[in-house]
Design an enzyme around this catalytic site. Structure first.
Site, short mmCIF file in Angstrom:
data_model
loop_
_atom_site.label_atom_id
_atom_site.label_comp_id
_atom_site.label_asym_id
_atom_site.label_seq_id
_atom_site.Cartn_x
_atom_site.Cartn_y
_atom_site.Cartn_z
N GLU A 155 -3.04 -8.41 3.41
CA GLU A 155 -3.78 -8.68 4.54
C GLU A 155 -5.24 -8.83 4.38
OE1 GLU A 155 -3.09 -4.33 5.21
OE2 GLU A 155 -2.32 -6.11 4.06
N CYS A 180 0.65 -1.22 0.06
CA CYS A 180 -0.02 -0.04 -0.07
C CYS A 180 0.90 1.16 0.00
CB CYS A 180 -1.07 -0.09 1.29
SG CYS A 180 -2.38 1.15 0.99
N HIS A 213 -4.07 -4.30 -0.32
CA HIS A 213 -3.69 -4.82 1.26
C HIS A 213 -3.71 -6.33 1.04
CE1 HIS A 213 -3.95 -1.20 3.47
NE2 HIS A 213 -4.61 -0.67 2.60
#
EC number: 4.3.2.10
Length: 200
Positions: A181, A78, A179
């Site tokens: 995650e 990011c 992202h």
């Protein structure tokens, strides 16, 4: 096991990236200074927030030159990816200069909201082990208002009012604008690929 360094550049996603790695069975050590980079075999630079503050924090931690001189694989996530480029329009700040290009503010238009938030499809641009095992129309989760241009280093792009770099690689230097995650199987695969792939 690979010695994995996770840089604390003040981003709120540090904990979630660490948890995503733990789900892959990988433990990362959090690094807040240049000494912490010693012995690292892979480095992750996550980031959420504004480029000027993130660069100021890296400078205060004495991490600018050590990152620029790093001789092991690095992935920025990011804002961390944006910091790898030469400059950002966000606060008109010079970044790490490890990848060519200027990060620019995304332009709102009819049906195009900025910041870009939500799931969007990755558009493969060239072969890279970073994309190994991903389905043809893989999607990832984005949250950003600034974006890097598509360059020769772009591995995958994304379209939101125009193409921008979603995944980048130049030698040992990699980045993901989305992202991982928060991107389910796509994100887990990208992280695993970064940790396991062979670099030139």
């Amino acid at each position: 096991m690979t010695d994995l360094a996770l840089i604390d550049a003040g981003g709120a996603n540090l904990g979630s990236v660490r948890y995503a790695l733990e789900r892959l069975g990988v433990e990362a050590r959090v690094v807040r200074d240049a000494q912490g980079l010693q012995g690292a075999e892979r480095v992750i630079l996550p980031g959420v927030g504004a480029a000027p503050e993130a660069m100021a924090r890296l400078r205060a931690q004495g991490l600018i030159e050590p990152l620029q001189q790093l001789q092991v694989p690095l992935i920025g996530i990011c804002l961390g990816m944006q910091l790898l480029f030469e400059h950002s329009e966000e606060g008109d700040v010079d970044c790490l200069g490890m990848l060519p290009g200027i990060v620019r503010h995304m332009t709102p238009a009819l049906g195009i909201r900025v910041p870009h938030m939500g799931w969007n499809q990755l558009v493969p641009m060239r072969d890279s082990a970073l994309l190994a095992g991903l389905p043809e129309r893989a999607s990832a989760y984005f949250v950003h208002g600034y974006a890097a241009p598509v360059t020769a280093d772009t591995v995958a792009a994304c379209d939101h009012g125009g193409l921008f770099t979603a995944v980048v690689q130049s030698g040992l230097r990699c980045g993901a604008q989305f992202h991982p995650e928060r991107s389910a199987d796509t994100g887990a695969r990208i992280l695993r690929n970064f940790l396991e792939m062979s670099f030139p």
